[in-house]
Design an enzyme around this catalytic site. Sequence first.
Site, PDB file in Angstrom:
ATOM      1  CG  HIS A   1      -1.950   1.058   1.258  1.00  0.00           C
ATOM      2  ND1 HIS A   1      -3.185   0.907   1.871  1.00  0.00           N
ATOM      3  CD2 HIS A   1      -1.956   2.310   0.757  1.00  0.00           C
ATOM      4  CE1 HIS A   1      -3.880   2.017   1.746  1.00  0.00           C
ATOM      5  NE2 HIS A   1      -3.151   2.893   1.079  1.00  0.00           N
TER       6      HIS A   1
ATOM      7  CD  GLU B   1      -7.695   6.408   4.570  1.00  0.00           C
ATOM      8  OE1 GLU B   1      -8.246   6.413   3.446  1.00  0.00           O
ATOM      9  OE2 GLU B   1      -6.590   6.962   4.792  1.00  0.00           O
TER      10      GLU B   1
ATOM     11  CG  ASP C   1      -1.686   5.610   2.772  1.00  0.00           C
ATOM     12  OD1 ASP C   1      -1.929   5.447   1.577  1.00  0.00           O
ATOM     13  OD2 ASP C   1      -2.548   6.039   3.581  1.00  0.00           O
ATOM     14  CG  ASP C   2      -0.163   8.887   0.546  1.00  0.00           C
ATOM     15  OD1 ASP C   2      -0.096   8.850  -0.693  1.00  0.00           O
ATOM     16  OD2 ASP C   2      -1.169   8.517   1.191  1.00  0.00           O
TER      17      ASP C   2
HETATM   18  N1  ADE Z   1      -4.702   8.659  -1.902  1.00  0.00           N
HETATM   19  C1  ADE Z   1      -3.466   8.675  -1.403  1.00  0.00           C
HETATM   20  N2  ADE Z   1      -3.470   8.258  -0.136  1.00  0.00           N
HETATM   21  C2  ADE Z   1      -4.745   7.952   0.191  1.00  0.00           C
HETATM   22  C3  ADE Z   1      -5.395   7.460   1.339  1.00  0.00           C
HETATM   23  N3  ADE Z   1      -4.742   7.182   2.468  1.00  0.00           N
HETATM   24  N4  ADE Z   1      -6.725   7.294   1.294  1.00  0.00           N
HETATM   25  C4  ADE Z   1      -7.397   7.568   0.173  1.00  0.00           C
HETATM   26  N5  ADE Z   1      -6.843   8.035  -0.934  1.00  0.00           N
HETATM   27  C5  ADE Z   1      -5.523   8.225  -0.935  1.00  0.00           C
HETATM   28 ZN    ZN Z   2      -3.813   4.743   0.536  1.00  0.00          ZN
END
Ligand code: ADE
Ligand code: ZN
Length: 339
Positions: free
Chosen positions: A17, A200, A278-279
């Site tokens: 992810h 989420e 994630d990011d």
């Molecule tokens: N796009 C990038 N990160 C995300 C996340 N955590 N939830 C939804 N969309 C995303």
């Molecule tokens: Zn994500």
Amino acid sequence: MTRYDTLISAMPKAELHLHIEGSLEPELMFALAKRNKADIPFRTVEEVHAAYRFSRLQDFLDIYYAGAGVLQTEEDFRDLAVAYFERADADNVRHAEIFFDPQTHTARGIPFGVVASGLLAGMQEARDRFDLTSDLILCFLRHLDEEAALATLADAEPWLDRIIGVGLDSSEVGHPPSKFANVFARAGLMGLKRVAHAGEEGPPEYVVEALDRLQVDRLDHGNRSLEDKTLTARLARTGMALTVCPLSNLKLCVVSEMAEHPVPRMLRQGLRVTVNSDDPAYFGGYVNDNYRALAAAGLVDRDDLLLLARNSFLGSFLGDAEVAAHLAVLDAVAREHAA
Ligand code: ADE
Ligand code: ZN
């Protein structure tokens, strides 16, 4: 520092992810803005970091889409991917299944092929330099309509032999998985794997929809599944992998503090939990930082950490032989780091 740092670094792992656009570090953002003579709303790296304070998913998404505007050429996408793989290799990630958001780029006039070929070049470089394998997952933006998702899938057709699956991301609440039932059905018929962000911020009903209406092979986040006992039991019984992102959850206020993170409850209920970043450029850490954050909060022990790494391969889309080879290396690391 925790007593598990050496083990965490030594464990081979998969990352399942990871939004490649979310790995755009401020330094690269500035370099690409300069190279492309593009405007960004920040003057210094410090200003960028100061802007990364979020109280919900949407706060983050607004900044994330703005940052992605500096990505314009095939070389930019390649550089972005290579920068991620350098970090991933340092964390002993041996396989990554990475998300990309083509609609963020095609809406700005960047052709799908520029994005895809740049990322694929970076992936090839990771294989050559680090023996790190990867696959691409095309995510549809759920705040847009299904027509746009169908058009994106059509754009992707020439590239589908190099894309392993489709996903669903962006603003969750108000955009249930069922909105994308047709495009996911079509993707399934094309032989693509299916994943979706659900639970989420959205309710457990969205997770049920992801399972029943989108037929997902893996669930992204899934935290709020725990609010529904029947759903939790179903996820455990079917061995559904969940791609959980602890530092993201903390930054986006999905949890109020790390000590409250549901990973231990998920493990106790028998869920196939994996740990992911994630990011990472926005949430303060790459994958090992996420494992370390769980350990530092006292939420996992040695056996849990090994299980989480094991799950990352079991939950991947690798073939059985590749999974077995990675698990054999993990078992050797476990023996070297005896309890
Ligand atoms: N796009 C990038 N990160 C995300 C996340 N955590 N939830 C939804 N969309 C995303
Ligand atoms: Zn994500």
